[in-house]
Enzyme design. Structure first.
Site, PDB file in Angstrom:
ATOM      1  N   ASN A   1       0.733  -1.107  -0.049  1.00 16.44           N
ATOM      2  CA  ASN A   1       0.284   0.207  -0.090  1.00 16.44           C
ATOM      3  C   ASN A   1       0.949   1.297   0.351  1.00 16.44           C
ATOM      4  OD1 ASN A   1      -2.046   2.006   0.050  1.00 16.44           O
ATOM      5  ND2 ASN A   1      -2.223   1.622   2.582  1.00 16.44           N
ATOM      6  N   TRP A   2       0.859   1.818  -1.393  1.00 19.86           N
ATOM      7  CA  TRP A   2       1.769   3.324  -1.541  1.00 19.86           C
ATOM      8  C   TRP A   2       1.064   4.599  -0.620  1.00 19.86           C
ATOM      9  CZ3 TRP A   2       4.109   2.985  -6.750  1.00 19.86           C
ATOM     10  CH2 TRP A   2       4.520   1.568  -7.605  1.00 19.86           C
ATOM     11  N   LYS A   3       0.021   4.477  -0.071  1.00 19.47           N
ATOM     12  CA  LYS A   3      -0.666   5.461   0.170  1.00 19.47           C
ATOM     13  C   LYS A   3      -0.376   6.539  -0.335  1.00 19.47           C
ATOM     14  CE  LYS A   3       0.915   3.404   5.004  1.00 19.47           C
ATOM     15  NZ  LYS A   3      -0.106   3.521   6.311  1.00 19.47           N
TER      16      LYS A   3
ATOM     17  N   HIS B   1      -9.589   1.006   4.513  1.00 21.26           N
ATOM     18  CA  HIS B   1      -8.462   0.897   5.522  1.00 21.26           C
ATOM     19  C   HIS B   1      -8.296   2.138   6.849  1.00 21.26           C
ATOM     20  CE1 HIS B   1      -3.707   2.677   6.128  1.00 21.26           C
ATOM     21  NE2 HIS B   1      -3.263   1.548   5.173  1.00 21.26           N
TER      22      HIS B   1
ATOM     23  N   SER C   1       3.844  -2.188  10.323  1.00 29.22           N
ATOM     24  CA  SER C   1       5.290  -2.369   9.997  1.00 29.22           C
ATOM     25  C   SER C   1       5.908  -3.884   9.992  1.00 29.22           C
ATOM     26  CB  SER C   1       5.544  -0.857  12.047  1.00 29.22           C
ATOM     27  OG  SER C   1       4.796  -0.390  11.468  1.00 29.22           O
TER      28      SER C   1
ATOM     29  N   GLU D   1      -5.144  -4.995  10.994  1.00 30.37           N
ATOM     30  CA  GLU D   1      -4.306  -3.773  10.624  1.00 30.37           C
ATOM     31  C   GLU D   1      -4.436  -2.875  11.904  1.00 30.37           C
ATOM     32  OE1 GLU D   1      -1.613  -2.904   6.619  1.00 30.37           O
ATOM     33  OE2 GLU D   1      -4.232  -2.064   7.372  1.00 30.37           O
TER      34      GLU D   1
ATOM     35  N   GLY E   1       1.983   2.504  10.500  1.00 30.14           N
ATOM     36  CA  GLY E   1       3.127   3.933  10.503  1.00 30.14           C
ATOM     37  C   GLY E   1       3.664   4.322  11.677  1.00 30.14           C
TER      38      GLY E   1
ATOM     39  N   GLU F   1      -6.466   4.442   8.040  1.00 30.29           N
ATOM     40  CA  GLU F   1      -6.385   5.871   7.641  1.00 30.29           C
ATOM     41  C   GLU F   1      -7.999   6.445   6.950  1.00 30.29           C
ATOM     42  OE1 GLU F   1      -3.136   5.495   5.334  1.00 30.29           O
ATOM     43  OE2 GLU F   1      -1.593   5.140   7.094  1.00 30.29           O
TER      44      GLU F   1
HETATM   45  C1  PEP Z   1      -0.423   0.154   5.588  1.00 32.58           C
HETATM   46  O1  PEP Z   1      -0.601   0.628   5.243  1.00 32.58           O
HETATM   47  O2  PEP Z   1      -1.099  -0.774   5.501  1.00 32.58           O
HETATM   48  C2  PEP Z   1       0.518  -0.441   6.655  1.00 32.58           C
HETATM   49  C3  PEP Z   1       0.593  -1.393   7.149  1.00 32.58           C
HETATM   50  O3  PEP Z   1       1.302   0.945   6.924  1.00 32.58           O
HETATM   51  P1  PEP Z   1       3.080   0.205   7.714  1.00 32.58           P
HETATM   52  O4  PEP Z   1       3.199  -1.361   6.615  1.00 32.58           O
HETATM   53  O5  PEP Z   1       3.435   1.080   7.009  1.00 32.58           O
HETATM   54  O6  PEP Z   1       2.530   0.047   9.627  1.00 32.58           O
END
Ligand code: PEP
Length: 230
Positions: A6-8, A84, A190, A154, A160, A86
């Site tokens: 996931n590049w956000k 997600h 992470s 998640e 993040g 976010e």
């Molecule tokens: C994500 O954006 O779904 C995610 C898991 O981010 P990160 O790996 O940076 O924690």
């Protein structure tokens, strides 16, 4: 194993093309890249499976800023992330909206990676299972018999933040989710080349959803190698 990146809100079309040119995942691992909408077309110039980061439930209409399943399909996109954390936390997505997005995407033939997870406060007050049950059941009910659904667990406190769930914490949550629905479950939060193998070794972890560490082609390829059978 499925490893999704996931590049956000990172990488425009130019950086996307550079990534696709140098990214070399191993054989035997299913890889999905989720670039921002404006970079989908550039990502599709490579050989990888491409998902959007969100999708609306209507085919067209007065929904400024949204993208429909049909539009993604026209471009050659194969699926979408939905729900997600976010989106839930920063943009007010509810379980009902996540369910509608999931249903519509699956009905149109897209694959879906639907995210669920508890906040730190919810974990500390002992509500992890309740939160997962509400979120996952909304998604599973919406998906019905459609096959192309994957759940991503998640924990919000691990996204993040550099804080990863321990393999035992992740395994426990995955086992709980698998008791609610028989879909594959990815772990996200992470994930890095250094911790990917021990997480992916857990019996109920079917892959990973990777944010930050998917932005660099070498580190994302290293995570994919940790999932590789050879
Ligand atoms: C994500 O954006 O779904 C995610 C898991 O981010 P990160 O790996 O940076 O924690």
């Amino acid at each position: 194993m499925l490893i999704a990146g996931n590049w956000k809100m990172f990488k425009g079309p130019q950086e996307t093309r550079a990534f696709v040119d140098s990214f070399q995942p191993p054989e035997g691992v299913e890889v999905v890249l989720c670039p921002p909408f404006v970079s989908l077309e550039a990502a599709l110039t490579g050989p990888h499976t491409i998902y959007a980061q969100n999708v609306h439930w209507e085919g067209s209409g007065a929904y400024t800023g949204e993208i429909s399943p049909e539009m993604l399909l026209e471009l050659g996109v194969q699926g979408a992330l939905v729900g997600h954390s976010e989106r839930r936390q920063l943009f007010g997505e509810t379980d009902e909206m996540v369910a509608r997005r999931t249903r519509s995407a699956l009905e149109s033939g897209l694959g879906v990676i639907a995210c669920a997870g508890e906040t730190l406060e919810q974990r500390e007050s002992g509500d992890t299972e309740l939160v997962l049950k509400i979120q996952v059941e909304a998604i599973a009910f919406a998906a019905g018999e459609y096959e192309k659904l994957v759940i991503a667990y998640e924990p919000v406190w691990a996204i993040g933040t550099g804080k990863t769930a321990t393999p035992e914490q992740a395994e426990e949550a995955h086992r709980f989710i698998k008791g609610l629905t028989d879909r594959p479950v990815l772990y996200g939060g992470s994930v890095k080349p250094e911790n990917a193998a021990e997480l992916l070794d857990q019996p109920s972890i079917d892959g990973a959803l990777v944010g930050g560490a998917s932005l660099d082609p070498d580190s994302f390829a290293a995570i994919c190698r940790a999932a590789s059978p050879s």
